[in-house]
Design a protein around this motif. Structure first.
Motif, mmCIF file in Angstrom:
data_model
loop_
_atom_site.group_PDB
_atom_site.id
_atom_site.type_symbol
_atom_site.label_atom_id
_atom_site.label_comp_id
_atom_site.label_asym_id
_atom_site.label_seq_id
_atom_site.Cartn_x
_atom_site.Cartn_y
_atom_site.Cartn_z
ATOM 1 N N ARG A 141 0.777 -1.188 0.141
ATOM 2 C CA ARG A 141 -0.216 -0.177 -0.157
ATOM 3 C C ARG A 141 0.976 1.438 -0.166
ATOM 4 O O ARG A 141 0.542 2.108 -0.739
ATOM 5 N N PHE A 142 1.944 1.209 0.703
ATOM 6 C CA PHE A 142 2.816 2.363 0.862
ATOM 7 C C PHE A 142 3.400 2.659 -0.416
ATOM 8 O O PHE A 142 3.603 3.798 -0.931
ATOM 9 N N ASN A 144 2.658 1.516 -3.520
ATOM 10 C CA ASN A 144 1.566 1.926 -4.644
ATOM 11 C C ASN A 144 1.237 3.227 -4.454
ATOM 12 O O ASN A 144 1.247 4.012 -5.599
ATOM 13 N N ALA A 145 1.133 3.873 -3.149
ATOM 14 C CA ALA A 145 0.768 5.183 -3.038
ATOM 15 C C ALA A 145 1.819 6.222 -3.506
ATOM 16 O O ALA A 145 1.473 7.152 -3.932
ATOM 17 N N ASN A 146 3.138 5.768 -3.324
ATOM 18 C CA ASN A 146 4.383 6.977 -3.709
ATOM 19 C C ASN A 146 4.521 6.537 -5.117
ATOM 20 O O ASN A 146 4.593 7.561 -5.911
ATOM 21 N N ARG A 148 1.787 6.181 -7.297
ATOM 22 C CA ARG A 148 0.599 6.878 -7.776
ATOM 23 C C ARG A 148 0.988 8.311 -7.653
ATOM 24 O O ARG A 148 1.013 9.003 -8.827
ATOM 25 N N GLN A 149 1.625 8.819 -6.602
ATOM 26 C CA GLN A 149 1.807 10.340 -6.711
ATOM 27 C C GLN A 149 2.992 10.423 -7.749
ATOM 28 O O GLN A 149 3.130 11.675 -8.245
ATOM 29 N N TYR A 173 3.244 -0.516 -10.727
ATOM 30 C CA TYR A 173 2.613 -0.787 -9.324
ATOM 31 C C TYR A 173 2.936 -2.276 -9.040
ATOM 32 O O TYR A 173 3.347 -2.878 -9.886
#
Length: 194
Positions: A141-142, A144-146, A148-149, A173
């Motif tokens: 999750r961490f 993939n969030a980075n 995405r950003q 991803y």
């Protein structure tokens, strides 16, 4: 001050603003790229931990179900593929999903042996593997969030201009493709009371 001087000051101010924006955007890309790499390294640590637990788990199950050779071979082959270095996040996700499937088969074998399910060693390994899986999920999750950003910044205007000039690109991803993970759980109260 004449008109030429004012125009020159305005042009210099605009150039200075553009340079400051460019430097800030470049530094933002570097920061995001480093966050993505750091997040991937954390996932990699947990994946190695998972890979190290699996041989012990296989040996424990072998002690109770030695005739289940095909399952042991499947887990061993999937572990070897997943532990091989040099995979991209997308390739690693595919390999980890295959390993998860193989582990599911191993646990299905274990279900047929009540003595094994009650063995302290098996229970400890199963708990450690569950803990590791939870840490991998949090890391995913961490990461993939980075990603995405970073990807949003690479694709957004006007930062995509800086991304193109300095060859910043989209990151991959790390996704779960396991059908059991993505499936909606079913609830069946059946005829338990009948």
């Amino acid at each position: 001050m004449d008109l030429v001087g004012i125009v020159l000051i305005v042009i210099l101010a605009l150039v200075l603003i553009a340079v400051i924006w460019g430097v800030g955007t470049y530094n933002g890309f570097v920061r995001l790229r480093n966050l993505v790499q750091e997040a991937w390294r954390q996932i990699d640590v947990e994946l190695h931990r998972r890979h190290d637990l699996i041989p012990n788990l296989v040996e424990t199950v072998k002690g109770y179900a030695a005739h289940e050779r095909a399952v042991f071979d499947e887990v061993t082959a999937a572990r070897a593929a997943a532990a091989a270095p040099g995979s991209s996040p997308a390739e690693q996700a595919v390999q980890e999903n295959q390993l998860t499937t193989a582990l599911g088969h191993l646990f299905a074998v274990a279900e047929a042996y009540p003595q094994l399910r009650a063995a302290d060693n098996f229970l400890a390994l199963q708990a450690e593997l569950t803990n590791t899986e939870d840490r991998i999920a949090a890391g995913r999750r961490f990461y993939n969030a980075n990603v995405r950003q970073l990807n949003t910044k690479v694709e957004s205007f006007p930062s995509n201009i800086i991304a193109g000039w300095f060859h910043f690109s989209r990151a991959e991803y790390f996704e779960a493709e396991e059908p059991a993970v993505r499936a909606v759980p079913t609830v069946d109260f059946g005829t338990a009371g009948a």
